[in-house]
Every structure is written in C-alpha cells, then in structure tokens.
Design an enzyme around this catalytic site. Structure first.
Site, short mmCIF file in Angstrom:
data_model
loop_
_atom_site.label_atom_id
_atom_site.label_comp_id
_atom_site.label_asym_id
_atom_site.label_seq_id
_atom_site.Cartn_x
_atom_site.Cartn_y
_atom_site.Cartn_z
N CYS A 37 -8.15 6.77 9.96
CA CYS A 37 -8.65 5.83 9.34
C CYS A 37 -7.63 4.58 9.91
CB CYS A 37 -8.58 5.75 7.95
SG CYS A 37 -10.01 7.18 7.29
N ASP A 48 1.02 -1.10 -0.14
CA ASP A 48 0.09 0.12 0.07
C ASP A 48 0.87 1.26 -0.10
OD1 ASP A 48 -1.35 2.22 0.41
OD2 ASP A 48 -2.25 1.42 2.33
N LYS A 50 -3.11 12.28 -3.74
CA LYS A 50 -2.14 12.58 -2.77
C LYS A 50 -0.64 13.00 -3.42
CE LYS A 50 -3.75 9.03 0.51
NZ LYS A 50 -4.60 10.01 1.63
N1 C6P Z 1 -5.15 8.38 4.01
C1 C6P Z 1 -5.30 10.23 5.43
O1 C6P Z 1 -5.42 11.27 5.99
P1 C6P Z 1 -7.67 6.76 -0.60
O2 C6P Z 1 -8.47 7.34 0.26
O3 C6P Z 1 -8.24 5.49 -1.32
O4 C6P Z 1 -7.14 7.40 -1.60
O5 C6P Z 1 -6.50 5.96 0.28
C2 C6P Z 1 -6.54 5.16 1.23
C3 C6P Z 1 -5.28 5.17 1.85
C4 C6P Z 1 -4.61 3.95 1.95
N2 C6P Z 1 -3.21 3.61 2.64
C5 C6P Z 1 -2.71 4.62 3.32
C6 C6P Z 1 -1.60 4.21 3.94
C7 C6P Z 1 -3.45 5.90 3.44
O6 C6P Z 1 -2.92 6.91 4.07
C8 C6P Z 1 -4.65 6.22 2.77
C9 C6P Z 1 -5.55 7.57 2.91
C10 C6P Z 1 -5.57 9.48 4.22
O7 C6P Z 1 -4.31 9.49 6.05
C11 C6P Z 1 -7.04 9.56 4.22
S1 C6P Z 1 -8.09 8.55 5.43
#
Ligand code: C6P
Length: 403
Positions: free
Chosen positions: A360, A195, A221
C-alpha cells in the site's frame, strides 16, 4: 522476550505442518489471551450500548468504553480523553482529518507530504486537494531511505497549511523525526499530522514531547482488535473543527432545523462504536504497559540487528532500508531472480508468514525502482529462532528456484 510467545494462543498452531513463524506484524499483530478474553468478557458480562441508557449494563459498557479512551490518552501522554477519538483504523482517522481539518483550506493552499507515505496518508489528501484546489508537495527520500529533512523544511512555507508524514515507514522501517516535523509545521503556522500506525506499537510515543497537532494509529497493530483506531488531536484544534460523520451520540441537541455538537471526543464519534473492540484495546494497552515500551523497543532492536546480519549474509538477497539511524523491526528484501510473491509462497510452506507486494505504498516502490518487495516484520513474540527459520527457508526457496 521471556513473557511473550506463550501469551499468544495462535503461535502454538501449525501452518502446513510446521511451527507458525509469524513475521507480518506490520500488517497486523497477533493478540494475547488477555485481549481475546477482554472482548469475550465484555460480551458475556457487560454487553449494552454506550451513553444511551440509565441502566446497569449501559453504565458498565460506558465505563469500559471511556476507560479505554483514558488508557489511550495516558499511553501517548495526551492531555486527556477529550483528545482521543476512536475511529475504525488509521485510515479512517486520516480521512476524518482530510474532511474536518481540510474544510478550511482554500485554493492554492499547500499540503506537504513525503514520498514514503502509505496510501492512507496520501489518497485522502489527494482527494482534499481536488475538492479545494490545493497543491500537494512532497519531501524526498535520501538514497539510504531516510527523509530529506532539509528538503522538507525548504518546501514548507507561507502557503503550507498541513504537513502530514509517517512516523515510521511500513516498508523501510525508517523512524522519522516527528518532533522536528512538528516544529517545521509550527514555524510556518501549519498543522502537523503524524501517521503513527507503525510507530505507536513499537516505540514510546509522547505527543506532548513531539508537539504534533494530530497523531493517527490503529489498535490492531499494537496487539489490539481490528476495527478500532485512534485520532489524537490537540483539544483547541478539535474544538474548532466540525465533525466528519454526523448522527447519533455526537450531538448535544437536535431540532428539525439543525443540531449542536456534543463535547469532545464524542463530537467525532457518531453512531454505535466498537465497544467490544475498545475493551480489547484497553487490555492491549495494559499488556504493552506491563511489558514496558522500552523493553519492546530494545527487543526489536536486537532482533533487527540479528536479522540484518543473518539475512544479509545470504547470497543474492538484497535488503532495503537505512543502514544507520532509528528503525523499527521491519526487514524489506528481495531475492535476485525470484518474484516477491513466489518467495512469500515458498516461505508459507515452511510455516513462515511474511508479506509481499507493494504494501500500500506504490509511490515509494516507484521511488525505490522496484515493483514489489518481501517484508519480514517483528514484534514482542518473535525470537532469534524465528529469524533462523526465515534464513533457512530463504535458502531452501533459492534452491527450489535455482537462484
Ligand atoms: N499498513 C501494512 O501491511 P489501517 O489499515 O487503517 O489500520 O492502517 C493503515 C496504515 C497507515 N499508515 C501506515 C504507515 C501503515 O503501515 C498502515 C497499514 C499495513 O503495511 C496494512 S496495508
């Protein structure tokens, strides 16, 4: 970094009458003008659906869309665009894997994760384990916030089919040794999944050097638009997997009885994709390439060092995360006697945007023995002046709360 801040229109606005200090890039990064313009140019000059029409507009849209795949492949040194699947975000990429790769799992098979995963790299595997009767094991975290690599290696074995770990923690900033994780997986014939949502935006990633089977990340990001993400997969493995979503564009032929799949990567991209998002994503990659990932990394390292010292000097502020070793520009902290949400709200009054809460990653919060944490995260447009502003605002918040 000289170039950066002025390229980002949002950074010239004010928040609560104060200069905007954006310290929440780990949640989503701000966008340079070139990304905003690329999306606008697509809609004003080339808007049409892809892979669907023998006409000028559709050909233009298809070229922009496919070029974004090629740029992504080059950016992470993948074999080619056949290994780059566009999804909605990291979360969808990991869900795709949990269904398509997870399909071959049997009862009693093992999935090895870590205790520092974002829910996106935990819940899809929990659901898979429930569907298949598989067992999930977790690698521990050391006291200083690193992955216990010996523990991870000892938990991998004959029954392990998937090892999925974060490339960089969204809370601690810890950069995990992805190459070693991929090797442990390979040695036990398991698939490795990284990830890389918090890694690809901040450090140069070379999937051939890492040797992982799958890598997931999000455009938003890394200066790109929201609504577009990436799953990189090894071509041979993607060929063996069945698609997660089915419908238009992902087929080569359909009869009333069944269907044959399209070639990679389109086999995994059902329906009309985020074409404008891909145009913006291509521009984001160009921006990062022009900046140079080594400069991105160097700039963040310098900011991180400064922030750890500056914020660390403030009385009754506790900073989390590893003191040594590779770490991206993320500073998690709490002020003794103040709730993280209150801190965030107080900083907002100073025009400073941070994130507060469990980010999260509730199991990681549990491991750390805290309910929530404030997080300041940096990117190329941040400066030491932003960190000074944060330090001053923390001092002010403490005064208001009398702590
Ligand atoms: N973390 C944070 O504020 P998405 O939402 O699908 O683009 O990314 C998910 C995700 C998966 N793995 C990691 C390590 C992440 O940090 C994130 C997204 C954001 O930390 C939003 S919760």
């Amino acid at each position: 970094m000289k170039t950066a801040a002025r390229d980002f229109p949002i950074l010239s606005r004010k928040i609560n009458g104060k200069r905007l200090v954006y310290l929440d890039s780990a949640a989503t990064a701000q966008k340079p003008l070139s990304v905003i313009e690329a999306e606008m140019e697509f809609y004003t000059k080339s808007n049409a659906n892809v892979h669907r029409g023998m006409n000028t507009l559709s050909r233009m849209a298809t070229e922009i869309y496919e070029q974004a795949h090629s740029k992504t492949a080059k950016f992470i040194n993948a074999k080619g665009m056949q290994e780059i699947i566009f999804t909605k975000n990291t979360t969808e990429s990991l869900n795709l894997l949990a269904y398509s790769l997870g399909e071959k799992l049997k009862s009693g098979d093992e999935i090895l994760l870590t205790k520092m995963e974002h829910h996106a790299n935990l819940v899809p595997w929990q659901q898979l384990a429930k569907r298949k009767g598989a067992v999930i094991k977790f690698a521990d975290i050391t006291i200083d916030g690193r992955l216990d690599m010996d523990g991870l290696a000892s938990k991998a074995g004959r029954r392990t089919k998937i090892i999925a770990a974060t490339g960089a923690s969204n809370i601690l900033g810890t950069v995990n040794p992805a190459k070693e994780i991929a090797k442990i997986a390979k040695d036990c014939n398991a698939c490795s999944v990284i990830d890389a949502a918090q890694a690809v935006p901040h450090i140069a990633i070379d999937v051939k050097r890492i040797g992982c089977d799958f890598l997931a990340f999000s455009a938003h990001k890394m200066l790109g638009p929201t609504g577009i993400g990436v799953l990189h997969g090894r071509e041979g493995l993607l060929e063996e997997m069945d698609p997660f979503l089915t419908g238009g564009d992902m087929i080569s032929s359909v009869t009333l009885q069944g269907a044959e799949w399209n070639v990679l990567p389109w086999k995994f991209e059902a329906g009309t994709p985020n074409i404008a998002g891909a145009a913006g994503f291509g521009a984001a990659i160009e921006y990062l390439e022009k900046t140079g990932m080594e400069n991105v990394e160097g700039h963040e390292k310098e900011l991180l060092k400064y922030a750890l010292k500056r914020i660390g000097e403030i009385e009754n502020v506790k900073i989390y995360g590893p003191a040594k070793g590779p770490r991206v520009g993320v500073v998690p902290f709490n002020i003794e006697g103040m709730h993280a949400h209150d801190v965030s709200e107080m900083l907002d009054r100073h025009g400073i945007i941070i994130r507060a809460g469990n980010h999260c990653a509730q199991p990681l919060m549990h491991e750390m023995g805290i309910g929530g944490v404030c997080r300041a995260s940096f990117y190329i447009y941040n400066t030491k002046r932003d960190i000074d502003a944060l330090a001053i605002a923390i001092g002010d918040a403490k005064k208001v709360f009398g702590v």
